[in-house]
Design a protein around this motif. Structure first.
Motif: not given
Lengths: 186, 115
Positions: B11-26
């Motif tokens: 879920m932490v990974g999913l959270y990073a994918v759906v809320t972050k704006r930076n491509l590297v973070k995704i």
């Protein structure tokens, strides 16, 4: 017990990786998560995977650092727009809630399915040495019983590396020169 | 308990994918999700006080059968790790190209600059 500690450390590392402002520290924390995962695999009696994970982790770190060095080190501030963020968090919560019923169907930790009667894994354990001559049963599954899977994996790896090279390839020297000449003529 | 923590990592990974704006973070979020799923498969195959599924000459066959952990998920997870690396390499190369084209990793900026 060790697994729980490693998992908690991994979750902390993943949180730092997602929340820190600096891209380089974020990449390094995800590398820390990867190496903790490698340790967890060792504790879970999977030495082959631990080795693979370590090699892949080093390569992935190099690639990610290459992507972040000297780029966009101005920190990205803020999140997505409020409404979009709300919807995204809602999606995460919905996935969590919908997953809860499936936890009951899982086997208990430490009592895998192969301990009950004849399963495929049991067959591999019994006959692996006699049929393939490999003392390491994981390798005998990987390279003998399920060879076609491994072949497909190699194909996928080859294709993705080809794709990455095709994307990253610079235009050839000659073409650039011709373009310059055309511009000079104009 | 282990499974729940592993799910939390996913879920932490999913959270990073759906809320972050930076491509590297995704991309990092994708990598974390992949770690969680690999770990989950290995956790399912683990046997309490088990041994690695590697036979030695001194080992008794019956005892080996009783104690060895599940070799099947291990073999499949090796495949999955390598495929994950392929995905990461491809995603990062696309991100580098996007940076060269638009001068930013921010997905909102990229949307604005289109056309």
């Amino acid at each position: 017990m060790e697994i729980l500690v490693l998992l908690i450390l991994m979750i902390i590392g993943a949180f730092i990786a997602t929340e820190t402002r600096d891209l380089l520290s974020s990449v390094i924390s995800v590398g820390a998560v990867g190496f903790l995962l490698c340790l967890a695999f060792l504790y879970l009696k999977a030495p082959d995977i631990a080795i693979t994970q370590m090699v892949v982790e080093v390569l992935a770190l190099i690639i990610l650092i290459r992507a972040t060095l000297h780029r966009d080190l101005t920190f990205v501030k803020g999140m997505r727009a409020k409404l979009g963020l709300g919807f995204s968090l809602f999606a995460v919560v919905v996935v969590t809630v919908l997953s809860i019923p499936f936890f009951q169907d899982l086997p208990k930790f430490g009592h895998p399915l192969l301990s009950e009667g004849r399963s495929v894994a049991n067959f591999y354990l019994q006959e692996g040495l006699r049929k393939t001559g490999a003392a390491n049963i994981t390798t005998s599954v990987l390279l003998d019983f399920r060879m076609y899977d491994t072949l497909g994996e190699a194909t996928i790896l080859f294709t993705s590396i080809l794709g990455a090279l095709a994307i990253l390839r610079r235009p050839s020297h000659k073409k650039v020169k011709e373009k310059d000449k055309e511009e000079a003529l104009k | 308990m282990e499974f729940i923590l592993c799910f939390f990592l996913l879920m932490v990974g999913l959270y990073a994918v759906v809320t972050k704006r930076n491509l590297v973070k995704i991309i990092i979020g994708l990598a974390i999700m992949e770690y969680a799923i690999n770990l989950f498969l290995i956790l399912i195959g683990y046997r309490k006080d088990g041994i690695a599924p590697i036979m030695t000459s001194t080992m008794d066959r019956v005892e080996f059968l009783r104690k060895a952990v599940d070799p099947l998920p291990q073999a499949l997870v090796i495949t999955s790790i390598v495929i994950g690396f392929g995905i990461l390499a491809l995603a990062v190369s696309i991100a580098i190209r996007i940076y060269e084209r638009f001068g930013t990793f921010d997905i909102n900026e990229i949307k604005k600059l289109k056309g």
